[in-house]
Design a protein around this motif. Structure first.
Motif, PDB file in Angstrom:
ATOM      1  N   LEU A 194      36.116  15.099 -31.709  1.00  0.00           N
ATOM      2  CA  LEU A 194      36.274  13.996 -30.760  1.00  0.00           C
ATOM      3  C   LEU A 194      34.890  13.596 -30.265  1.00  0.00           C
ATOM      4  O   LEU A 194      34.375  14.170 -29.303  1.00  0.00           O
ATOM      5  CB  LEU A 194      37.184  14.418 -29.599  1.00  0.00           C
ATOM      6  N   GLU A 195      34.286  12.618 -30.906  1.00  0.00           N
ATOM      7  CA  GLU A 195      32.889  12.277 -30.614  1.00  0.00           C
ATOM      8  C   GLU A 195      32.776  11.162 -29.595  1.00  0.00           C
ATOM      9  O   GLU A 195      31.682  10.890 -29.101  1.00  0.00           O
ATOM     10  CB  GLU A 195      32.173  11.936 -31.913  1.00  0.00           C
ATOM     11  N   GLN A 196      33.856  10.474 -29.306  1.00  0.00           N
ATOM     12  CA  GLN A 196      33.878   9.473 -28.255  1.00  0.00           C
ATOM     13  C   GLN A 196      35.095   9.727 -27.389  1.00  0.00           C
ATOM     14  O   GLN A 196      36.206   9.827 -27.917  1.00  0.00           O
ATOM     15  CB  GLN A 196      33.937   8.050 -28.854  1.00  0.00           C
ATOM     16  N   TYR A 197      34.897   9.851 -26.081  1.00  0.00           N
ATOM     17  CA  TYR A 197      36.023  10.139 -25.206  1.00  0.00           C
ATOM     18  C   TYR A 197      35.728   9.640 -23.797  1.00  0.00           C
ATOM     19  O   TYR A 197      34.621   9.840 -23.273  1.00  0.00           O
ATOM     20  CB  TYR A 197      36.311  11.639 -25.155  1.00  0.00           C
ATOM     21  N   LEU A 198      36.705   8.979 -23.211  1.00  0.00           N
ATOM     22  CA  LEU A 198      36.563   8.493 -21.835  1.00  0.00           C
ATOM     23  C   LEU A 198      37.906   8.576 -21.144  1.00  0.00           C
ATOM     24  O   LEU A 198      38.904   8.033 -21.618  1.00  0.00           O
ATOM     25  CB  LEU A 198      36.061   7.044 -21.816  1.00  0.00           C
ATOM     26  N   ALA A 199      37.942   9.309 -20.035  1.00  0.00           N
ATOM     27  CA  ALA A 199      39.150   9.382 -19.214  1.00  0.00           C
ATOM     28  C   ALA A 199      39.033   8.377 -18.075  1.00  0.00           C
ATOM     29  O   ALA A 199      37.943   8.152 -17.536  1.00  0.00           O
ATOM     30  CB  ALA A 199      39.328  10.786 -18.662  1.00  0.00           C
ATOM     31  N   ALA A 200      40.140   7.772 -17.724  1.00  0.00           N
ATOM     32  CA  ALA A 200      40.142   6.809 -16.620  1.00  0.00           C
ATOM     33  C   ALA A 200      39.831   7.536 -15.315  1.00  0.00           C
ATOM     34  O   ALA A 200      40.203   8.702 -15.135  1.00  0.00           O
ATOM     35  CB  ALA A 200      41.488   6.111 -16.524  1.00  0.00           C
ATOM     36  N   PRO A 201      39.152   6.875 -14.386  1.00  0.00           N
ATOM     37  CA  PRO A 201      38.850   7.522 -13.090  1.00  0.00           C
ATOM     38  C   PRO A 201      40.104   7.831 -12.296  1.00  0.00           C
ATOM     39  O   PRO A 201      41.125   7.207 -12.462  1.00  0.00           O
ATOM     40  CB  PRO A 201      37.958   6.481 -12.383  1.00  0.00           C
TER      41      PRO A 201
END
Length: 245
Positions: A238-245
């Motif tokens: 998983l080289e790109q990951y963003l969780a919502a605030p």
């Protein structure tokens, strides 16, 4: 009849997180190991709608191997109640499409499969108590592993894609008994991120003992390593990951 996915994100949906898995391939030739990043990628997103249901959209771009797969699922009360899967096959300057819709009720699955010729095949399948649904993509692996840890060895349903050229079986239901075992906690590094992860062994179906998965503290799969055979190993990260605030 045709199935079109992924559908657009609805106005009532709130982003939970999104990311992209990339696939690395290691091969052994004459005792020398060659490792390379492939062109296979798997972007995904998870949203929650106004009813509290979870919608997952994922796409595996494997045109390097002649196909591209799309999946969209709906989960209610932490259980997948339905999913759609579409595979596009690229061959001889043409694009062919095959799709399937899976819907679950109690211990039954209703499957509506649309062939390359557009014919609709409908089947009903009885499932074992405590069955687990795994709709192909890596974002589902964390949930599958956690369910196996709680339930023990269980029946897992996954659409069949072992040979995309076998269009008679493609996207039909494949059932197998699978297990997961916790190994240890460790810190791993992926693309500059330091991740506190739990490492698990996952096996059954096409996965032999020794297949390893790393989940973060939210049970999102961060990496997995699968020894396909003596000569080939796959390493997905998983080289790109963003969780919502």
């Amino acid at each position: 009849m045709s199935i079109t996915i992924p559908t657009p994100v609805g106005d009532d949906e709130t982003l939970i997180d999104h990311g992209c898995y990339n696939y690395y391939h290691e091969s052994q030739i004459g005792g020398t190991v060659f490792a390379e990043k492939t062109k296979v990628s798997e972007p995904w997103s998870r949203h929650r709608n106004a009813q509290g249901d979870i919608i997952v959209r994922a796409e595996r771009d494997s045109r390097e191997f002649g196909n591209k797969i799309f999946v969209q699922s709906l989960a209610h009360a932490n259980q997948i109640t339905q999913f759609d899967v579409v595979i596009k096959i690229f061959a001889d300057d043409a694009i062919k499409q095959l799709s399937a819709h899976y819907q679950f009720s109690a211990n039954y699955a209703q499957i509506k499969r649309v062939t390359l010729e557009g014919a609709v095949e409908e089947t009903e399948l009885e499932l074992a108590e405590g069955y687990i649904v795994s709709p192909l993509m890596r974002i589902y692996n964390g949930d599958v592993i956690q369910r196996l840890l709680v339930q023990g060895e269980s029946q897992v349903l996954v659409p069949w894609i072992r040979n995309p050229q076998d269009t008679e079986q493609l996207l039909t239901p494949l059932l197998s008994q699978r297990q997961a075992r916790f190994q240890e906690h460790e810190t791993i590094n992926i693309d500059g991120r330091s991740i506190d992860a739990a490492r698990y062994e996952y096996f059954g179906g096409e996965y032999q003992p020794g297949t390893l998965f790393w989940l973060d503290q939210k049970d999102v799969m961060q990496r997995y390593v699968w020894q396909q055979d003596e000569m080939n190993c796959w390493d997905t990260r998983l080289e790109q990951y963003l969780a919502a605030p």
